[in-house]
Write a protein that holds these residues in place. Structure first.
Motif, short mmCIF file in Angstrom:
data_model
loop_
_atom_site.label_atom_id
_atom_site.label_comp_id
_atom_site.label_asym_id
_atom_site.label_seq_id
_atom_site.Cartn_x
_atom_site.Cartn_y
_atom_site.Cartn_z
N CYS A 11 0.84 -1.20 0.00
CA CYS A 11 0.00 0.00 0.00
C CYS A 11 0.88 1.25 0.00
CB CYS A 11 -0.91 0.00 1.23
SG CYS A 11 -1.88 1.52 1.42
N CYS A 65 -8.90 3.58 -2.06
CA CYS A 65 -9.81 2.59 -1.49
C CYS A 65 -10.76 3.19 -0.45
CB CYS A 65 -9.03 1.43 -0.88
SG CYS A 65 -7.93 1.90 0.48
N SER A 86 -4.68 5.38 -9.83
CA SER A 86 -5.79 5.22 -8.88
C SER A 86 -7.02 6.00 -9.33
CB SER A 86 -5.38 5.72 -7.49
OG SER A 86 -4.34 4.96 -6.95
N CYS A 118 -7.47 -0.44 -6.72
CA CYS A 118 -6.15 -0.23 -6.12
C CYS A 118 -5.09 -0.34 -7.23
CB CYS A 118 -5.88 -1.27 -5.04
SG CYS A 118 -4.19 -1.23 -4.38
#
Length: 285
Positions: A12, A18, A193, A57
């Motif tokens: 991440c 998200c 993203s 993601c």
């Protein structure tokens, strides 16, 4: 699930994508290392979820890769090269008008493009990273954050590179509630993203008209700026502002300085190449 793949295994980058969907079970937190990270929000884990988080993601197993995204967006009107990807033209240059070059990290091109989109009314709003001494203060001790500008003056004040952690979720929540046409500038994984979010969110698809990508070697934590400030003479707890790219007119663009301001209001500048940890190849912080 995303929590068991990307997050649990340390992939991440804290982009915040998200946490944008209304049914998201994730929240973006700031960890002890000075990095943004996605984390399951236990209060929302049992909420009915329809979003495919693996597909929004940038490092999710189900997400289309950059080639797939680019083909859908650009194949009909761009050239293609196996090394470069899709393109209309490839240029090197700098901005000659105004103070864009003086105020930018190098040639001033990024801010100039945003300025043109706004001044020529292609967009109503610019999504970019702002320092906290502007009216878009983070309000939580962090020095920079994504915010929205509607004027050319404010857009230009947000120029230069910021080697500092930021995330998208808060500003994209605003985009979803505030109608208009937007342009966004960001690092490649952050722009990916946004593209992935647009595939599942028709509101973002409609409102974000332009995505402008930068070049990225890696993401820095907040400890990077604190380390530079400490070496220059400002303790981390007393750091109030930092400029990572102070130009020296007598030197080439890669010979820049770092400027820091502490609680006492005094500003200190040192050549960046004299500070430990600034070699990008070393990957510090």
């Amino acid at each position: 699930m995303l929590n068991d793949t990307v997050i649990a295994n340390g992939y991440c980058v804290g982009c915040g994508a998200c946490a944008v969907p209304a049914d998201s079970p994730f929240k973006i937190t700031f960890n002890v290392y000075g990095q943004f990270q996605a984390k399951l929000n236990k209060d929302r884990v049992h909420k009915k979820i329809t979003t495919n988080f693996e597909k929004l993601c940038p490092f999710g197993d189900g997400a289309p890769n950059e080639d797939v995204i680019a083909k859908e967006l650009f194949e009909s009107h761009c050239n293609h090269n196996t090394q470069v990807g899709y393109y209309n033209g490839v240029f090197a240059g700098y901005v000659s008008e105004g103070k864009f070059r003086d105020n930018g990290s190098s040639g001033g091109m990024g801010t100039w493009v945003l300025n043109e989109l706004l001044s020529q009314r292609y967009v109503d709003h610019i999504i970019h990273v702002c320092p906290s001494d502007m009216d878009c203060q983070a309000g939580d001790g962090r020095l920079f954050k994504y915010d929205i500008s509607e004027t050319v003056d404010k857009t230009q004040k947000g120029s230069k590179s910021r080697y500092y952690p930021i995330e998208l979720s808060k500003v994209l929540h605003t985009v979803r509630t505030q109608p208009g046409c937007y342009a966004i500038i960001g690092l490649p994984c952050f722009i990916k993203s946004v593209r992935l979010l647009q595939m599942q969110d028709p509101v973002l698809q409609d409102r974000i008209k332009y995505c402008i990508g930068l070049i990225c070697g890696h993401l820095k934590s907040s400890r990077y700026g604190e380390s530079l400030a400490w070496q220059i003479g400002v303790k981390p707890t007393e750091l109030r502002s930092i400029d990572f790219r102070v130009k020296d007119p007598s030197q080439p663009a890669n010979r820049y300085g770092t400027s820091v301001t502490g609680d006492d209001g005094k500003t200190h500048v040192m050549p960046t190449n004299e500070l430990f940890g600034t070699d990008w190849g070393a990957g510090a912080f």
